[in-house]
Design a protein around this motif. Structure first.
Motif, PDB file in Angstrom:
ATOM      1  N   GLY A 105       0.793  -1.223   0.000  1.00 43.33           N
ATOM      2  CA  GLY A 105       0.000   0.000   0.000  1.00 43.33           C
ATOM      3  C   GLY A 105       0.826   1.274   0.000  1.00 43.33           C
ATOM      4  O   GLY A 105       2.049   1.280   0.161  1.00 43.33           O
ATOM      5  N   LYS A 106       0.117   2.380  -0.167  1.00 47.90           N
ATOM      6  CA  LYS A 106       0.734   3.696  -0.329  1.00 47.90           C
ATOM      7  C   LYS A 106       1.466   4.147   0.944  1.00 47.90           C
ATOM      8  O   LYS A 106       2.584   4.652   0.883  1.00 47.90           O
ATOM      9  CB  LYS A 106      -0.372   4.695  -0.679  1.00 47.90           C
ATOM     10  CG  LYS A 106       0.107   6.040  -1.113  1.00 47.90           C
ATOM     11  CD  LYS A 106      -1.073   6.865  -1.580  1.00 47.90           C
ATOM     12  CE  LYS A 106      -0.624   8.205  -2.116  1.00 47.90           C
ATOM     13  NZ  LYS A 106      -1.760   8.992  -2.590  1.00 47.90           N
ATOM     14  N   LYS A 107       0.837   3.933   2.100  1.00 50.90           N
ATOM     15  CA  LYS A 107       1.433   4.409   3.364  1.00 50.90           C
ATOM     16  C   LYS A 107       2.782   3.724   3.615  1.00 50.90           C
ATOM     17  O   LYS A 107       3.773   4.378   3.954  1.00 50.90           O
ATOM     18  CB  LYS A 107       0.464   4.117   4.505  1.00 50.90           C
ATOM     19  CG  LYS A 107       0.953   4.577   5.852  1.00 50.90           C
ATOM     20  CD  LYS A 107      -0.019   4.193   6.934  1.00 50.90           C
ATOM     21  CE  LYS A 107       0.548   4.500   8.300  1.00 50.90           C
ATOM     22  NZ  LYS A 107      -0.273   3.954   9.382  1.00 50.90           N
ATOM     23  N   GLN A 109       4.773   2.199   1.415  1.00 53.65           N
ATOM     24  CA  GLN A 109       5.750   2.561   0.390  1.00 53.65           C
ATOM     25  C   GLN A 109       6.302   3.965   0.633  1.00 53.65           C
ATOM     26  O   GLN A 109       7.483   4.220   0.406  1.00 53.65           O
ATOM     27  CB  GLN A 109       5.132   2.462  -1.012  1.00 53.65           C
ATOM     28  CG  GLN A 109       4.680   1.067  -1.402  1.00 53.65           C
ATOM     29  CD  GLN A 109       5.798   0.052  -1.395  1.00 53.65           C
ATOM     30  OE1 GLN A 109       6.954   0.370  -1.621  1.00 53.65           O
ATOM     31  NE2 GLN A 109       5.450  -1.199  -1.117  1.00 53.65           N
ATOM     32  N   ARG A 110       5.463   4.860   1.112  1.00 50.97           N
ATOM     33  CA  ARG A 110       5.947   6.213   1.438  1.00 50.97           C
ATOM     34  C   ARG A 110       6.929   6.166   2.597  1.00 50.97           C
ATOM     35  O   ARG A 110       7.917   6.893   2.609  1.00 50.97           O
ATOM     36  CB  ARG A 110       4.774   7.121   1.800  1.00 50.97           C
ATOM     37  CG  ARG A 110       4.092   7.651   0.591  1.00 50.97           C
ATOM     38  CD  ARG A 110       3.368   8.902   0.921  1.00 50.97           C
ATOM     39  NE  ARG A 110       2.903   9.498  -0.314  1.00 50.97           N
ATOM     40  CZ  ARG A 110       2.241  10.616  -0.381  1.00 50.97           C
ATOM     41  NH1 ARG A 110       1.944  11.263   0.722  1.00 50.97           N
ATOM     42  NH2 ARG A 110       1.852  11.102  -1.520  1.00 50.97           N
ATOM     43  N   SER A 115       7.582   6.325  -4.155  1.00 48.39           N
ATOM     44  CA  SER A 115       6.271   6.759  -4.624  1.00 48.39           C
ATOM     45  C   SER A 115       5.578   5.553  -5.228  1.00 48.39           C
ATOM     46  O   SER A 115       6.182   4.497  -5.403  1.00 48.39           O
ATOM     47  CB  SER A 115       6.411   7.863  -5.664  1.00 48.39           C
ATOM     48  OG  SER A 115       6.996   7.342  -6.831  1.00 48.39           O
ATOM     49  N   MET A 116       4.323   5.683  -5.592  1.00 52.21           N
ATOM     50  CA  MET A 116       3.592   4.569  -6.185  1.00 52.21           C
ATOM     51  C   MET A 116       3.758   4.541  -7.703  1.00 52.21           C
ATOM     52  O   MET A 116       3.156   3.718  -8.371  1.00 52.21           O
ATOM     53  CB  MET A 116       2.103   4.656  -5.819  1.00 52.21           C
ATOM     54  CG  MET A 116       1.837   4.477  -4.338  1.00 52.21           C
ATOM     55  SD  MET A 116       2.424   2.917  -3.672  1.00 52.21           S
ATOM     56  CE  MET A 116       1.219   1.800  -4.315  1.00 52.21           C
TER      57      MET A 116
END
Length: 202
Positions: A105-107, A109-110, A115-116
Motif C-alpha cells: 500500500g501507499k502508506k 511505500q511512502r 512513490s507509487m
C-alpha cells in the motif's frame, strides 16, 4: 392642540439587523491574510522527490507461524502480539491478506521512501530483459529434456526392480516347495502297499 416636536428622534422598530460593511470587509481581509500565512508555513520547501516503485528484494514470510498457537496478552509489545508486525510502520496486522495489502500500500511505500509510480523502462532495458528471458527459456527447455530422459530411465529401473522381485519370489516358492516335500522311504512305501506318499493333487 399641541404642536408636533420635530427635534424628537424616532425609535427604530423595524427589527432588522444592520451590518457595518466596512467592518466585515476588514475581517475578511484579515482572515485571508492568516490563511495565506498558514499555507506558506505548511509549504516547507520544494516537494519531496521519492524513488520510483521497485521490486521487493526479499521473500515475504507468511507461513513461518502457520498452525502455531500464541498466548496473547494486552501488555506485550507490538512486535510480540498476535498477527503480522510491520517494523517500518510499527503496526500489527491480524491476517496475511491484510498484511500483503499493507506492505503493497501507499502508506508503507511512502515510509520506505518510494512513490507509487513505476519507473518507465528504456528500450535498452527491455531488450536486456528479453535476452535474459530467452536464456532462461533455453535452460528450461534443456531441463525439460533432461526431465523426460530421467523419467524414462527411472521407469526402466523400476521395471527392472519389479522383474528381479518376481524372480526372487519364484525362487522362494521353489525352495519352499522343495522343503515341504517329504523324503520318500521306498521300503516303508512297499510295506504299506502303495508306490509313494505323493498326493494325487498337484
Amino acid at each position: 392642540m399641541a404642536e408636533p416636536n420635530n427635534n424628537v428622534v424616532g425609535i427604530d422598530n423595524t427589527f432588522r439587523k444592520k451590518f457595518d460593511r466596512e467592518e466585515y470587509l476588514q475581517r475578511a481581509r484579515e482572515r485571508e491574510e492568516k490563511e495565506a500565512e498558514g499555507r506558506k508555513s505548511k509549504a516547507r520547501g520544494p516537494p519531496v522527490q521519492r524513488k520510483p516503485l521497485k521490486q521487493r528484494d526479499y521473500e515475504v514470510d507468511l507461513e513461518s507461524r502457520l498452525g502455531k498457537t500464541q498466548v496473547v496478552t494486552p501488555i506485550a509489545p507490538l512486535s510480540q502480539q498476535a498477527g503480522y508486525y510491520c517494523s517500518v510502520c510499527e503496526c500489527v496486522v491480524k491476517d496475511s491478506a491484510n498484511y500483503l495489502d499493507h506492505i503493497n500500500g501507499k502508506k508503507h511505500q511512502r515510509a520506505l521512501g518510494m512513490s507509487m509510480r513505476v519507473e518507465r523502462a528504456s528500450l535498452k532495458q527491455v531488450q536486456e530483459r528479453f535476452e535474459v528471458l530467452k536464456k532462461r527459456k533455453d535452460s528450461t527447455s534443456i531441463t525439460v529434456q533432461d526431465f523426460d530422459e530421467r523419467m524414462l530411465k527411472q521407469q526402466q529401473e523400476e521395471e527392472e526392480r519389479k522383474r528381479q522381485r518376481r524372480e526372487k519370489k519364484k525362487e522362494k516358492k521353489k525352495e519352499k516347495a522343495a522343503e515341504e516335500e517329504p523324503e520318500e522311504d521306498a521300503d516303508i512305501a512297499a510295506m504299506m502297499g502303495f508306490g509313494g506318499f505323493r498326493t494325487s493333487k498337484k
